[in-house]
Every structure is written in structure tokens, then in C-alpha cells.
Design a protein around this motif. Structure first.
Motif, PDB file in Angstrom:
ATOM      1  N   THR A 165      16.724  17.686  30.528  1.00 33.50           N
ATOM      2  CA  THR A 165      16.243  16.312  30.406  1.00 33.50           C
ATOM      3  C   THR A 165      16.042  15.752  31.812  1.00 33.50           C
ATOM      4  OG1 THR A 165      17.433  16.023  28.330  1.00 33.50           O
ATOM      5  CG2 THR A 165      16.737  14.025  29.481  1.00 33.50           C
ATOM      6  N   HIS A 166      14.828  15.283  32.091  1.00 37.19           N
ATOM      7  CA  HIS A 166      14.469  14.841  33.442  1.00 37.19           C
ATOM      8  C   HIS A 166      14.098  13.365  33.473  1.00 37.19           C
ATOM      9  CE1 HIS A 166      14.007  18.950  35.190  1.00 37.19           C
ATOM     10  NE2 HIS A 166      13.744  19.265  33.933  1.00 37.19           N
ATOM     11  N   LEU A 167      14.434  12.718  34.569  1.00 31.18           N
ATOM     12  CA  LEU A 167      13.875  11.418  34.903  1.00 31.18           C
ATOM     13  C   LEU A 167      12.649  11.691  35.765  1.00 31.18           C
ATOM     14  CD1 LEU A 167      14.121   8.299  34.889  1.00 31.18           C
ATOM     15  CD2 LEU A 167      15.358   8.513  37.054  1.00 31.18           C
ATOM     16  N   VAL A 168      11.489  11.274  35.290  1.00 34.02           N
ATOM     17  CA  VAL A 168      10.221  11.595  35.960  1.00 34.02           C
ATOM     18  C   VAL A 168       9.665  10.342  36.624  1.00 34.02           C
ATOM     19  CG1 VAL A 168       7.962  12.675  35.680  1.00 34.02           C
ATOM     20  CG2 VAL A 168       9.824  13.263  34.107  1.00 34.02           C
ATOM     21  N   GLN A 169       9.230  10.514  37.871  1.00 26.97           N
ATOM     22  CA  GLN A 169       8.655   9.413  38.648  1.00 26.97           C
ATOM     23  C   GLN A 169       7.355   9.884  39.291  1.00 26.97           C
ATOM     24  OE1 GLN A 169      12.842   9.020  40.590  1.00 26.97           O
ATOM     25  NE2 GLN A 169      11.805   7.097  41.019  1.00 26.97           N
ATOM     26  N   PRO A 170       6.450   8.974  39.600  1.00 22.69           N
ATOM     27  CA  PRO A 170       5.227   9.366  40.314  1.00 22.69           C
ATOM     28  C   PRO A 170       5.565   9.817  41.729  1.00 22.69           C
ATOM     29  CG  PRO A 170       5.371   6.986  40.155  1.00 22.69           C
ATOM     30  CD  PRO A 170       6.485   7.530  39.308  1.00 22.69           C
ATOM     31  N   SER A 171       4.671  10.549  42.326  1.00 21.02           N
ATOM     32  CA  SER A 171       4.930  11.083  43.668  1.00 21.02           C
ATOM     33  C   SER A 171       4.891   9.998  44.738  1.00 21.02           C
ATOM     34  CB  SER A 171       3.919  12.184  43.999  1.00 21.02           C
ATOM     35  OG  SER A 171       2.596  11.710  43.834  1.00 21.02           O
ATOM     36  N   TYR A 172       4.199   8.871  44.463  1.00 22.73           N
ATOM     37  CA  TYR A 172       4.107   7.818  45.475  1.00 22.73           C
ATOM     38  C   TYR A 172       5.383   6.955  45.483  1.00 22.73           C
ATOM     39  CZ  TYR A 172       2.498   5.193  41.335  1.00 22.73           C
ATOM     40  OH  TYR A 172       2.378   4.644  40.083  1.00 22.73           O
ATOM     41  N   GLU A 173       5.583   6.233  46.556  1.00 20.97           N
ATOM     42  CA  GLU A 173       6.766   5.370  46.718  1.00 20.97           C
ATOM     43  C   GLU A 173       6.676   4.186  45.759  1.00 20.97           C
ATOM     44  OE1 GLU A 173      10.454   4.341  48.516  1.00 20.97           O
ATOM     45  OE2 GLU A 173       9.235   6.156  48.543  1.00 20.97           O
ATOM     46  N   GLN A 174       7.787   3.860  45.111  1.00 22.07           N
ATOM     47  CA  GLN A 174       7.792   2.770  44.133  1.00 22.07           C
ATOM     48  C   GLN A 174       8.540   1.550  44.659  1.00 22.07           C
ATOM     49  OE1 GLN A 174       9.201   5.553  40.920  1.00 22.07           O
ATOM     50  NE2 GLN A 174       7.694   4.427  39.726  1.00 22.07           N
ATOM     51  N   ARG A 175       8.356   0.427  43.979  1.00 22.83           N
ATOM     52  CA  ARG A 175       8.976  -0.818  44.433  1.00 22.83           C
ATOM     53  C   ARG A 175      10.497  -0.746  44.235  1.00 22.83           C
ATOM     54  NH1 ARG A 175       6.665  -1.767  39.451  1.00 22.83           N
ATOM     55  NH2 ARG A 175       7.820  -3.111  37.989  1.00 22.83           N
TER      56      ARG A 175
END
Length: 299
Positions: A271-281
Motif C-alpha cells: 500500500t503506497h502513498l502516491v504523490q506527483p513528482s513536482y514539489e507540493q504546497r
């Protein structure tokens, strides 16, 4: 500072209609999405095409598809909008709690995340907007901040953090035991029973292989897209399901199921927490950190 007067921009107010038509594949669907009429979408697309000097879409039947030139324009336009959106986020004045959009499967919502939402929102002064969906999250349009998914963690254009390394244990309804002692069942016997799958047979194939038994699909096996439906089907006596640690205790407590006495088998999926490759707020990063810590506390 001198500014060039030669810079011309496309009709920006018309671009949402063009992008909606590309996403939906038809002017009618785009009109429904934007709550306008079909003629408004058609007129906006025509005006952008007139400004460009070429067609953005090929019309066929009741649908549309981008032309080669249209594909390039739409791709570059979406990238430009994404960059503007990301660049503007730090400068926007907050009005109330920051909204964080989290995409996840129905089973993860029911078994884990829903119970945590009040605490997350209180601790971080945010509001979580949950998108319950089977499809993979699309971060390119800014509609999703975080996603929780099961897999190998190799999704293009994203970075992922393991929340849970899934370990597999078979569960069975007491009615299927027919009075037998569950400790008397071996893996070969379980393989002959109806097996319940979520999405595909990866879990059972791996579990049986770990016990030296070859997996063979049977007509009595059943497949469900959502894991929580698998558990309900097991409770109804339709077959044997695999639970995933660390959810086993919660699963058994909520369902009338018995864990068969086998040592847990490490799943090839997690089970993964997935985030975009760009920096987030910052608020999104805070929620991501909170979820990783909460998952660690469950182990």
C-alpha cells in the motif's frame, strides 16, 4: 523595463471549453461538465481554432478527437496552466482551511482513512476532500493532491512511499468450515475451495506458491474490484479471502470471519502513498507526513 508588444496570447477565457472537449471526447459531454450549452462549447472551440489557424479536433459522429496539431497545442496548454497553478498556489490568500484532495480505493476509505479524517483535520487545520475511485489518480490537472493505492509503486511521473507492506492471511466464514477444525486445513485443501480475489489473482497466486501449491483458476472462484466487497463475499460464505496485515484485526472484528492458522506471507504488492513528482504546497506535505506516521504506528 521594456516590454515587447509582439507577444500575443490565445483567447484564455475560451481555453477551458477546449480542454473539456479534449478530456470528454465530445462537445455535449464538455457542455455538461461546464454547465453550459453545446453551442457555447462549439463556438469557443471554433474561435480558438480561428485564432490558431488550424483545426484542433476531428469531428466524427457525436464525438471529437484531437488532430495531431491539436494534440500538441492541448498538451502545451495544459502544461502552461499547470505551471501557472503551481506557481500561484503559494501567493493565494487562504480563506478557511486548506483543502487537500485525496484519491483512494473504497476499501482503504472504509478500513483505514475515514476514521482518521477528523483527527487530521483538527491537527493540521485542513479539510480533506476524498475522491473514492478505482481508477489511477491523475495529478496532471491539479484535481488530486495525494493518492493511496496498492501496487509495486512504479507509477510514471509520481513518487511513492510505502505505507503498509502487505502480509497475507486467509480468512474463512465459519459456515464454510462445516464444523472442521481450521488448524486441520492445509494449503492444498484451501486451493480446492472457492477463492475470492480483488482485481486479480496476484495475492492468492503468491500465497499458494509460498506453500508449494500451484494456483489454478476455478469456475467457483470470484473476482471483485473492491477489497471490502471481497470481505463481505467471504462473510457470506462465497469463498476464502486473503486479509492484509495490519488490517487483519479490524477486518476480523467487523466481519464474521476466522483467520486460518498460517504464518503471514509477504505480498509482492504494498500500500503506497502516491504523490506527483513536482514539489507540493506545505499543507499537502504536512498531510502526507501525518499519514506516513499514522501508518507506521499501525505496524
Amino acid at each position: 523595463m521594456a516590454h515587447s508588444n509582439d507577444l500575443t496570447l490565445p483567447p484564455l477565457a475560451l481555453l477551458p471549453a477546449v480542454l473539456a472537449a479534449a478530456r470528454s471526447g465530445s462537445f455535449s459531454a464538455a457542455a455538461t461538465e461546464m454547465n453550459v450549452t453545446h453551442s457555447v462549447i462549439s463556438r469557443h472551440v471554433s474561435q480558438v481554432e480561428q485564432w490558431l489557424g488550424y483545426d484542433l479536433f476531428e469531428r466524427y459522429g457525436r464525438g471529437v478527437r484531437p488532430t495531431p496539431d491539436g494534440q500538441r497545442f492541448l498538451r502545451d496548454t495544459q502544461c502552461a496552466i499547470d505551471l501557472l497553478s503551481q506557481g500561484a498556489q503559494p501567493w493565494r490568500q487562504r480563506r478557511g482551511p486548506d483543502v487537500i484532495k485525496v484519491s483512494l480505493l473504497p476499501s482503504y476509505a472504509r478500513i483505514w482513512l475515514l476514521a482518521l479524517v477528523p483527527e487530521i483535520e483538527r491537527d493540521l487545520d485542513v479539510r480533506l476532500e476524498l475522491e473514492i475511485s478505482e481508477r489511477l489518480a491523475d495529478f496532471t490537472d491539479g484535481q488530486t493532491d495525494l493518492a493511496i493505492r496498492c501496487g509495486k509503486g512504479q507509477w510514471q511521473g509520481t513518487r511513492s512511499t510505502v505505507l503498509f507492506s502487505d502480509q497475507l492471511i486467509p480468512l474463512i466464514a465459519p459456515s464454510m468450515l462445516d464444523g472442521r477444525d481450521p488448524s486441520g486445513l492445509d494449503a492444498a485443501q484451501i486451493a480446492t475451495m472457492p477463492l475470492l480475489h480483488d482485481s486479480d489473482a496476484t495475492g492468492w497466486r503468491h500465497w499458494l506458491d509460498a506453500h508449494g501449491v500451484k494456483f489454478r483458476q476455478k469456475p467457483s472462484d470470484r473476482r471483485f474490484e473492491d477489497y471490502s466487497v471481497v470481505l463481505s463475499a467471504a462473510e457470506a460464505g462465497l469463498g476464502v479471502a486473503l486479509t492484509r496485515l495490519p488490517f487483519a484485526r479490524a477486518t476480523i472484528a467487523k466481519h464474521d470471519l476466522v483467520a486460518l492458522p498460517f504464518a503471514p506471507v509477504q505480498s509482492p504488492l504494498a500500500t503506497h502513498l502516491v504523490q506527483p513528482s513536482y514539489e507540493q504546497r506545505p499543507a499537502v506535505r504536512d498531510v502526507a507526513d501525518w499519514l506516513v506516521k499514522a501508518a507506521s504506528a499501525c505496524k
